[in-house]
Design a protein around this motif. Structure first.
Motif, short mmCIF file in Angstrom:
data_model
loop_
_atom_site.label_atom_id
_atom_site.label_comp_id
_atom_site.label_asym_id
_atom_site.label_seq_id
_atom_site.Cartn_x
_atom_site.Cartn_y
_atom_site.Cartn_z
N GLY B 257 0.80 -1.28 -0.03
CA GLY B 257 0.01 -0.07 -0.13
C GLY B 257 0.73 1.30 -0.10
N GLY B 258 2.22 1.08 -0.10
CA GLY B 258 2.97 2.16 -0.05
C GLY B 258 3.40 2.82 1.44
N GLU B 259 2.93 2.12 2.40
CA GLU B 259 3.47 2.66 3.72
C GLU B 259 4.87 2.15 4.09
OE1 GLU B 259 0.42 1.94 6.89
OE2 GLU B 259 -0.81 1.81 5.39
N ARG B 260 5.77 3.30 4.57
CA ARG B 260 7.12 2.60 5.00
C ARG B 260 6.98 2.38 6.58
NH1 ARG B 260 8.84 7.57 1.80
NH2 ARG B 260 9.28 6.50 -0.28
N ILE B 261 7.82 1.06 6.67
CA ILE B 261 7.80 0.54 8.20
C ILE B 261 9.41 0.72 8.41
CG2 ILE B 261 7.52 -1.29 9.53
CD1 ILE B 261 5.22 -2.30 7.58
N ALA B 262 9.84 1.31 9.51
CA ALA B 262 11.08 1.48 9.87
C ALA B 262 11.32 0.06 11.01
CB ALA B 262 11.34 2.58 10.57
N VAL B 263 12.36 -0.79 10.67
CA VAL B 263 12.61 -2.00 11.46
C VAL B 263 13.93 -1.84 12.06
CG1 VAL B 263 13.14 -4.39 11.49
CG2 VAL B 263 11.42 -3.36 9.78
N PHE B 264 13.89 -1.55 13.49
CA PHE B 264 15.11 -1.29 14.37
C PHE B 264 15.84 -2.36 15.09
CE2 PHE B 264 13.64 3.21 13.61
CZ PHE B 264 14.40 4.00 13.78
N ARG B 265 17.00 -2.35 15.04
CA ARG B 265 17.84 -3.31 15.71
C ARG B 265 18.25 -2.49 17.18
NH1 ARG B 265 21.77 -7.89 14.46
NH2 ARG B 265 23.37 -7.41 16.15
N HIS B 266 18.09 -3.18 18.22
CA HIS B 266 18.40 -2.58 19.69
C HIS B 266 18.79 -3.57 20.48
CE1 HIS B 266 14.31 -2.88 21.40
NE2 HIS B 266 14.04 -2.71 20.02
N ASP B 267 19.83 -3.40 21.22
CA ASP B 267 19.67 -4.32 22.32
C ASP B 267 19.60 -6.00 21.99
OD1 ASP B 267 20.74 -2.22 24.04
OD2 ASP B 267 18.33 -2.06 24.51
N GLY B 268 20.00 -6.23 20.87
CA GLY B 268 19.83 -7.65 20.43
C GLY B 268 18.46 -7.81 20.11
N LYS B 269 17.56 -7.07 19.96
CA LYS B 269 16.05 -7.23 19.66
C LYS B 269 15.92 -6.45 18.26
CE LYS B 269 15.24 -5.79 23.83
NZ LYS B 269 14.87 -5.41 24.88
N ILE B 270 14.57 -6.82 17.89
CA ILE B 270 14.14 -6.25 16.34
C ILE B 270 12.65 -5.70 16.60
CG2 ILE B 270 13.34 -6.43 14.16
CD1 ILE B 270 16.47 -6.70 14.34
N ALA B 272 9.71 -2.93 15.06
CA ALA B 272 8.97 -2.30 14.07
C ALA B 272 8.17 -1.19 14.24
CB ALA B 272 8.78 -3.08 12.77
N VAL B 273 8.27 0.01 13.79
CA VAL B 273 7.18 1.24 13.83
C VAL B 273 7.31 1.93 12.63
CG1 VAL B 273 8.16 1.74 16.37
CG2 VAL B 273 9.02 2.77 14.51
N THR B 274 6.02 2.71 12.61
CA THR B 274 5.89 3.37 11.05
C THR B 274 7.34 4.16 11.04
OG1 THR B 274 4.60 5.16 9.97
CG2 THR B 274 4.73 5.33 12.53
N ASN B 275 7.53 4.61 9.69
CA ASN B 275 8.52 5.62 9.33
C ASN B 275 8.48 6.75 9.43
OD1 ASN B 275 11.02 5.39 8.20
ND2 ASN B 275 10.21 6.38 6.55
N VAL B 276 6.74 6.99 9.81
CA VAL B 276 6.45 8.58 9.78
C VAL B 276 6.53 9.36 11.35
CG1 VAL B 276 4.73 10.22 8.97
CG2 VAL B 276 5.05 8.07 7.75
N CYS B 277 7.26 10.27 11.51
CA CYS B 277 7.30 10.86 12.90
C CYS B 277 5.88 11.48 13.02
CB CYS B 277 8.49 11.69 12.94
SG CYS B 277 8.37 12.62 14.46
N ALA B 278 5.63 11.54 14.03
CA ALA B 278 4.13 12.38 14.65
C ALA B 278 4.44 13.77 14.68
CB ALA B 278 3.69 11.81 15.96
N HIS B 279 5.58 14.33 14.46
CA HIS B 279 5.68 15.77 14.56
C HIS B 279 5.43 16.13 13.19
CE1 HIS B 279 8.88 19.10 14.90
NE2 HIS B 279 7.54 19.60 15.46
N GLN B 280 6.47 16.06 12.43
CA GLN B 280 6.31 16.66 11.07
C GLN B 280 6.58 15.49 9.78
OE1 GLN B 280 8.84 20.05 9.97
NE2 GLN B 280 8.23 20.99 11.78
N GLY B 281 6.05 14.26 10.27
CA GLY B 281 6.41 13.14 9.15
C GLY B 281 7.74 12.96 8.90
N GLY B 282 8.78 13.21 9.74
CA GLY B 282 10.24 12.99 9.51
C GLY B 282 10.44 11.59 9.30
N PRO B 283 11.58 11.10 8.43
CA PRO B 283 11.75 9.60 8.26
C PRO B 283 12.37 8.91 9.55
CG PRO B 283 13.19 10.84 7.11
CD PRO B 283 12.52 11.97 7.91
N LEU B 284 11.72 8.47 10.51
CA LEU B 284 12.26 7.59 11.47
C LEU B 284 13.22 6.53 11.12
CD1 LEU B 284 9.16 7.35 13.71
CD2 LEU B 284 10.85 9.05 14.13
#
Lengths: 74, 354
Positions: B257-270, B272-284
């Motif tokens: 559908g064209g939505e971008r998802i940001a998949v983060f790796r942190h502390d040995g874990k994965i 996923a959140v939306t790629n769109v920041c709630a502030h101004q839509g910045g690329p998280l």
């Protein structure tokens, strides 16, 4: 453009902005807190900064202000 | 982030940024005046008022080019991200310089007659069908009105109270303003008959802005491809090998559908959140994890990777997604959960990263 047409356009723009300035002045003093809780206790510098936008977009501001006033207090 | 408003959220970085901006603009205006005085001499000499008008006007359009280039530059190369951080102040300064230029121009060319200067501006030239005599000043006035609306609504208060989508649409008017200003400068240069230098500079600037935007868009398109659905029934997306995601960084995947998802790796874990920041839509997904929180590269808004909520006392929430790791590859459920929903992170098999 004819001079009379230009005068009418500028008069309309002036009237719109005059109303806007009045709405903005009252809004930043008494209304901003009611539409946005994050503005409660905000400094005057902030209120002054948003006043040009409030004057330009006064119909939007007025509508939001009226909507906030109609909502029951929680 | 929204707890209470201040008039300007200055910090050390923003002060340095603003100081550089102001010093740069002042240096440009001074250099323009000095070079123009040396270039146009004797019968061709320009008055001080006209020199100042042109210095301010050209400074404003140079700054507008810079503003428009920062976004795609930051997309193409993360080293430009610091320029994006305080772009709003740059926009307000550009408006103030353009306003000074416009006010001086109206006063100088229309302020000494019997007519109201604004009436004179609108009526003194009505050759709208002639390229060589077109009233280019009206184009500048239109751009100035748009720039005023953008500058006046640049505070976070407006972002929150106009809604992010309305605010974004309003601020996308920078492109019509840019077109108006390019036409304003091009026609002004055509009518003043002082050689092709302004046309050449303007043409180079337009090519740069268009080229960078096309480059940024192509890069986004390429990035959005290549994330196949791994199971037609479940519809989960393949986000590539978990080990390939750098520690505290993200890989961005795109749904059908064209939505971008940001998949983060942190502390040995994965997570996923939306790629769109709630502030101004910045690329998280182009940001990183700082102090345990996903940090937007644009203005530093933060969210916890496990539930998409900003750390207290802030209240912002973003969409989260379910993730799992099968055979060392990350899979993402493309159906987003309501903003702020906690999601169990997927554990990487190898040792936790730093």
């Amino acid at each position: 453009m004819a001079i009379e047409t230009a005068r009418i356009i500028l008069f309309a723009a002036g009237a719109y902005l005059t109303i806007g300035v009045v709405v903005a002045a009252v809004f930043v003093i008494a209304g901003v807190d009611s539409i946005d809780h994050a503005a409660k206790g905000s400094p005057w510098s902030f209120r002054l900064l948003i006043s040009p936008g409030a004057a330009a977009l006064w119909p939007v501001i007025l509508r939001r202000w009226i909507d906030a006033a109609r909502k029951p207090h929680r | 982030m929204s707890v209470g408003y201040t008039w300007v959220q200055w910090n050390r970085h923003k002060r340095v940024y603003d100081a550089v901006m102001v010093a740069g603009a002042a240096a440009y205006i001074a250099a323009f005046v000095v070079v123009s005085r040396a270039t146009w001499t004797a019968d061709h000499a320009l008055s001080d008022e006209i020199l100042l008008l042109r210095a301010l006007g050209s400074c404003a359009i140079v700054l507008l080019h810079l503003i428009l280039c920062i976004g795609p530059l930051a997309r193409l190369d993360a080293r430009f991200l610091p320029l994006l951080y305080n772009r709003r102040h740059l926009g307000v300064m550009t408006f103030l310089i353009a306003l000074t230029h416009g006010s001086l121009a109206v006063g100088y060319y229309h302020g000494f007659g019997v007519l109201n200067p604004l009436v004179s501006l609108l009526t003194s030239n009505t050759n709208f069908l002639s390229l060589t005599a077109f009233p280019f000043q009206v184009l500048g006035l239109g751009a100035l009105i748009i720039m005023f609306l953008m500058a006046a609504t640049s505070h976070d208060f407006w972002l929150r109270n106009l809604s992010a989508s309305t605010w974004k649409r309003l601020h996308m008017l920078v492109y019509p303003a840019y077109v108006l200003l390019v036409a304003h400068v091009a026609l002004g240069a055509l009518q003043n008959g002082r050689g092709p230098s302004a046309w050449i500079c303007l043409g180079l600037g337009v090519c740069l802005v268009v080229g960078l935007h096309l480059g940024g868009a192509l890069r986004e398109l390429r990035r959005d491809r290549g994330h196949p659905v791994v199971n037609p029934v479940e519809d989960w997306l393949d986000a590539g090998p978990a080990a390939g995601i750098p520690a505290n960084r993200a890989r961005t995947v795109c749904t059908r559908g064209g939505e971008r998802i940001a998949v983060f790796r942190h502390d040995g874990k994965i997570s996923a959140v939306t790629n769109v920041c709630a502030h101004q839509g910045g690329p998280l997904g182009e940001g990183k994890i700082l102090d345990g929180c996903i940090t937007c590269p644009w203005h530093g808004w933060q969210y916890r990777p496990g539930d998409g909520r900003s750390p207290p006392p802030f209240e912002e929430k973003i969409t989260t997604y379910q993730v799992r790791i099968i055979g060392g590859r990350v899979q993402v459920n493309p159906r987003g959960l309501p903003p702020g929903t906690p999601v169990q992170p997927a554990l990487c098999e190898e040792s936790p990263d730093a």
